[in-house]
Design an enzyme around this catalytic site. Structure first.
Site, PDB file in Angstrom:
ATOM      1  N   GLU A 184       5.275  -5.320  -2.665  1.00 49.50           N
ATOM      2  CA  GLU A 184       6.580  -5.974  -2.885  1.00 49.50           C
ATOM      3  C   GLU A 184       7.081  -6.670  -1.618  1.00 49.50           C
ATOM      4  OE1 GLU A 184       9.026  -2.840  -4.548  1.00 49.50           O
ATOM      5  OE2 GLU A 184       8.268  -3.196  -6.555  1.00 49.50           O
ATOM      6  N   GLU A 377       2.389  -2.169 -10.869  1.00 45.75           N
ATOM      7  CA  GLU A 377       3.340  -1.083 -11.125  1.00 45.75           C
ATOM      8  C   GLU A 377       4.117  -1.355 -12.399  1.00 45.75           C
ATOM      9  OE1 GLU A 377       6.030  -0.050  -7.950  1.00 45.75           O
ATOM     10  OE2 GLU A 377       4.481  -0.315  -6.436  1.00 45.75           O
TER      11      GLU A 377
END
Ligand code: BG6
Length: 479
Positions: A184, A377
């Site tokens: 991220e 994810e």
């Protein structure tokens, strides 16, 4: 419908949330190791005052800091991996703790005990038929680099990450064929301490510093990717960002324009890593906001030469946006806050559940980049209860089933080249945002509470057998 034959399906975790053993094997502390569990934190704690960080860095009472203990994967990894193998995992996404390899980030030579630990983990995975997919940096910068340089604000970190990245590629290129440089990466502009080790009081102009830090991460990532391509051509190395999917609140052109601008900002992080240059919308935003990011002489070329082989993202929820300035009904999601969607249910932590949004996101990302995509994810955090030693988590089965169906549709109906899916938090672990244990994602329950009490026994939830069947049938049972 089924998944493609070699679809990489499995589970995903990060080092700091599972390992523990924070003082063992020569490991140094990381930026995540300074957060104490705090009952009052509901939606996440992502920064701390400088004094608190310094005090925590000296505090040897590790029991107070959940991410120092994780779920003790450091000592249990063999058994945990056997459980993953029982579910039939084809892939396990994990991260290497930078501070296990270079405890302060600045050592000239890597820590052999750290390397040995991961070598053992990779061998155990391979022996169990599981492909490792490794994130080099998952929010756990060595704390020493945060305190000394204010993290990624300093260009020095580009060289240090390059050394670290090359070191682990050299060490593990035979065992690990799939890599992600940063988890991220957009977190640097949303949560700068966790994403980049930048401490508020040490940062004079936060906005400016965040974009500069992110630029450093992009350059560092591109350098490591170039190295991987030059030395280990059979390796696939990708980027990873938070998919912050937004819908326009109405069909008013103003709302849709606002949505488009926010979507362009959302994709800008991946643009840099997939196209090797900054998108015009972001450059213009910088101009408008008076942000001037310093580029070293070769940076543009480095970004161009260091583009990724695949695109990955996390996807938990979607949000709504609109142009008006009136008071809005807000909902939080992974790293961002947006408006509520009346058509969606929410998790116990207020994240809006939107399986179709995953199909939407996969299409959006594949259409934009035309590179293979990977869902790194996706998962449901839920406060599970144990009844007679069993955990009946039908809600989790429903969540994963609904999302996997959409992945299947994206592949089979829309032609998206999605080559894998790793369910986040396949085993219960310390929550990233809240440091809670009760925000459980796993197919495997871990007997540990928010304060670290419990036997750490692993118990299979109902979802364990269900996910096993999904993998065994390659998704055919989802119909
Ligand atoms: C992602 C992170 O943002 O979300 C993970 O990469 C994190 O580290 C996950 O755990 C879920 O968030 P949380 O706060 O519910 O654990």
């Amino acid at each position: 419908m089924k998944f493609p034959e070699h679809f990489l399906i499995g589970g995903s975790v990060s080092a700091n949330q599972i390992e523990g053993g924070c003082r063992e094997g020569g490991r140094g502390l990381s930026v995540w190791d300074v957060f104490q569990f705090d009952e009052k934190v509901k939606n996440g704690c992502f920064e701390l005052p400088y004094e608190t960080i310094v005090k925590a860095a000296q505090d040897r009472n590790d029991a107070l800091y959940p991410k120092r203990r994780g779920i003790d994967f450091y000592h249990n990894y063999k058994k945990d991996i056997q459980l993953f193998a029982q579910m039939g995992f084809r892939v396990f996404r994990m991260s290497i703790a930078w501070s296990r390899i270079f405890p302060t980030g600045e050592e000239e030579v890597p820590n052999p005990e750290g390397l040995q630990f991961y070598r053992d983990v990779f061998h155990t995975l391979r022996a169990n038929g599981i492909e490792p997919l490794v994130t080099m940096s998952h929010f756990d910068l060595p704390l020493a680099l945060s305190l000394k340089y204010n993290g990624w604000e300093d260009r020095k970190l580009v060289d240090l990450f390059e050394r670290y990245g090359k070191c682990i590629l050299d060490a593990f290129h035979e065992e690990v064929k799939y890599w992600i440089t940063f988890n991220e990466i957009d977190a640097t502009v949303h949560i700068p301490y966790v994403g980049a080790g930048m401490i508020k009081e040490k940062t004079s102009d936060e906005k400016q510093a965040c974009w500069q830090a992110l630029h450093h991460q992009f350059v560092a990532s591109a350098k490591v990717i170039q190295y991987a391509h030059a030395h280990y051509p059979d390796i696939k190395i990708g980027c990873m960002s938070t998919k912050n999917l937004k819908y326009a609140k109405t069909c008013k052109p103003e709302d849709n324009m606002q949505c488009l601008l926010e979507t362009l900002e959302d994709t800008s992080y991946t643009d840099v890593q997939a196209f090797g240059s900054y998108p015009p919308a972001l450059l213009n935003k910088w101009k408008r906001e008076g942000i001037s990011v310093h580029f070293a002489k070769d940076d543009q070329e480095t970004l161009k030469q260091g583009t990724v082989d695949f695109i990955s993202f996390s996807y938990y929820a979607s949000l709504v946006t609109s142009a008006g300035r009136e008071e809005k009904d807000l909902s939080n999601s992974n790293l961002l806050v947006g408006e509520k969607n009346p058509y969606l249910k929410q998790t116990q932590w207020g994240w809006q559940i939107d399986p179709i949004g995953l199909r939407y996101s996969l299409n959006q990302m594949y259409d934009r980049y035309r590179k293979p995509v990977f869902v790194a994810e996706n998962g449901l955090g839920y406060n599970d209860t144990v009844e007679d030693g069993k955990i009946h988590d039908d809600y989790r089965i429903e969540y994963v089933r609904d999302h996997l169906r959409q992945v299947m549709l994206a592949i089979n109906e829309d032609g998206v080249d999605c080559f894998g899916y790793t369910y986040w938090g396949c085993i219960d672990m310390i929550a990233g945002s809240t440091s809670q244990m009760k925000k459980r994602y796993g197919f495997i329950y871990v007997d540990q509470d928010d304060h670290g009490n419990g036997t750490k026994e692993r118990i299979k939830k109902d979802s364990f057998a269900w996910y096993k069947n999904v993998i065994e049938t390659n998704g055919a049972c989802l119909d």
